[in-house]
Write an enzyme that holds these catalytic residues in place. Sequence first.
Site, short mmCIF file in Angstrom:
data_model
loop_
_atom_site.label_atom_id
_atom_site.label_comp_id
_atom_site.label_asym_id
_atom_site.label_seq_id
_atom_site.Cartn_x
_atom_site.Cartn_y
_atom_site.Cartn_z
N CYS A 1 -7.31 2.54 -5.49
CA CYS A 1 -7.05 2.12 -4.11
C CYS A 1 -5.57 2.14 -3.78
CB CYS A 1 -7.49 0.68 -3.92
SG CYS A 1 -9.20 0.50 -3.68
N CYS B 1 0.84 -1.21 0.00
CA CYS B 1 0.00 0.00 0.00
C CYS B 1 0.87 1.25 0.00
CB CYS B 1 -0.91 0.00 1.23
SG CYS B 1 -1.84 1.53 1.44
N1 SAH Z 1 -6.83 1.13 6.22
C1 SAH Z 1 -8.03 0.51 5.83
C2 SAH Z 1 -8.82 1.28 4.79
C3 SAH Z 1 -8.06 1.96 3.70
S1 SAH Z 1 -7.22 0.93 2.53
C4 SAH Z 1 -7.75 -0.89 5.34
O1 SAH Z 1 -6.59 -1.24 5.16
O2 SAH Z 1 -8.71 -1.64 5.19
C5 SAH Z 1 -8.55 0.46 1.42
C6 SAH Z 1 -8.28 -0.83 0.64
O3 SAH Z 1 -7.31 -0.60 -0.40
C7 SAH Z 1 -7.72 -1.93 1.51
O4 SAH Z 1 -8.34 -3.16 1.25
C8 SAH Z 1 -6.28 -1.95 1.07
O5 SAH Z 1 -5.70 -3.17 1.40
C9 SAH Z 1 -6.41 -1.68 -0.41
N2 SAH Z 1 -5.14 -1.29 -1.05
C10 SAH Z 1 -4.12 -0.61 -0.52
N3 SAH Z 1 -3.11 -0.45 -1.42
C11 SAH Z 1 -3.51 -1.03 -2.56
C12 SAH Z 1 -2.94 -1.17 -3.86
N4 SAH Z 1 -1.75 -0.66 -4.14
N5 SAH Z 1 -3.65 -1.82 -4.81
C13 SAH Z 1 -4.88 -2.31 -4.52
N6 SAH Z 1 -5.48 -2.20 -3.32
C14 SAH Z 1 -4.82 -1.56 -2.35
FE1 SF4 Z 2 -2.61 -0.81 5.44
FE2 SF4 Z 2 -4.99 0.42 4.99
FE3 SF4 Z 2 -2.95 1.75 6.21
FE4 SF4 Z 2 -2.75 1.13 3.62
S1 SF4 Z 2 -4.25 2.51 4.55
S2 SF4 Z 2 -1.14 0.89 5.19
S3 SF4 Z 2 -3.82 -0.84 3.53
S4 SF4 Z 2 -4.02 -0.06 6.99
#
Ligand code: SAH
Ligand code: SF4
Length: 382
Positions: free
Chosen positions: A359, A137
């Site tokens: 995302c 992420c």
């Molecule tokens: N922190 C929370 C909500 C925000 S992230 C969480 O982690 O659930 C929202 C979604 O985007 C999460 O499912 C995360 O795993 C996904 N996500 C993060 N980086 C991504 C990426 N590079 N490609 C696809 N999905 C991603």
């Molecule tokens: Fe992990 Fe959600 Fe934080 Fe990205 S935004 S680092 S997926 S907890």
Amino acid sequence: MSLTLDLSRTPIAAPVNLSGLTREGLRAALVEAGICPPEKAKMRASQVWGWIHHYGVTDFAAMTNVAKDTQARLAAAFTLARPEVVERQVSNDGTRKWLIRTALGIEIETVYIPDVGRAGALCVSSQVGCTLNCTFCHTGTQKLVRNLTAAEIVAQVQVARDDLGEWPSPKEDRRLSNIVFMGMGEPLYNLDHVADAVDIIADNEGIAISRRRITVSTSGVVPMIPELGERTQTMLAISLHATNDPLRDVLVPLNKKYPLDQLMAAIRAYPGLSNARRVTFEYVMLKGVNDSPEEARALLNLIKGIPAKINLIPFNPWPGTDYQCSDWKTIERFAAILNKAGYASPIRTPRGRDILAACGQLKSESEKVRASALRKAERAAA
Ligand code: SAH
Ligand code: SF4
């Protein structure tokens, strides 16, 4: 002549924005500011509430059934101003993205994703940055700046509604029909403000987006999951991404603190689960990491008995990442195994890629683009 800056004086506090107060908070604020006596607070708050959250007004002078002198006293004590929209982008596919500045250094990205028909979901942020560092992420590579306030969370909905032209609150056939806390940040590390914002957004005499249409996504902050259910009655989404602890420890390092058995127990106990109110499991498809048919079967095993849907998210790459998105065929094969077992498992087609709205790409990417544009401009100037 020299100017001296007096740094000893404390800056004047900004007036409170009424949009971020719950009904209870609004009543208390009106009494405290001497706008009305306690016995009139319920009625007065209700009146003001409708103007703010049903009609979306940003000026006390628009509250036509409030006496002029009361309007003036409200304006002297409080504000309804929207934050500045620094950037607005619309993608070829209809996705919209706003960069909202609420304070110095606090820039929030919010994304509207149109769905079938007129409906659509707003993806809101709960923090600037994130303290967790999920390895796939991009937000996770940024430090946490701070939790957003309830006003800053509600402001994201207001800005989207301003732009979509949805005031007063339409009864039906809305463009902004759903809200997902899937932007930047971990909502369960900011539950107080998230819960207040949900109370405000879901209120029937205001924005009126029902709790069943609000989904909060967590990477698995187990001790806060019951409280999320009790306080907000929102729909739960879990960023699962792996079906065994060793792999999830790598992808979502919070798993080391709250491993899968604890997480699954908390999900099973989430209040109000039924076939009409399912948990969403988010599963990012990473090439050669978590995308084999065995893992699809392990996923089925893990979630057995839970009313669930599964969102397969093609990985959105970002500069510097070692991960790659699974091949389309692999994703389809994975989805077919889940579908055969009776699960709705839509592959979330990447939206708004042309405006960097996908995302896990929020904020940091556009910051980079702005920084590189700035460097270019500097080079050109030199
Ligand atoms: N922190 C929370 C909500 C925000 S992230 C969480 O982690 O659930 C929202 C979604 O985007 C999460 O499912 C995360 O795993 C996904 N996500 C993060 N980086 C991504 C990426 N590079 N490609 C696809 N999905 C991603
Ligand atoms: Fe992990 Fe959600 Fe934080 Fe990205 S935004 S680092 S997926 S907890």
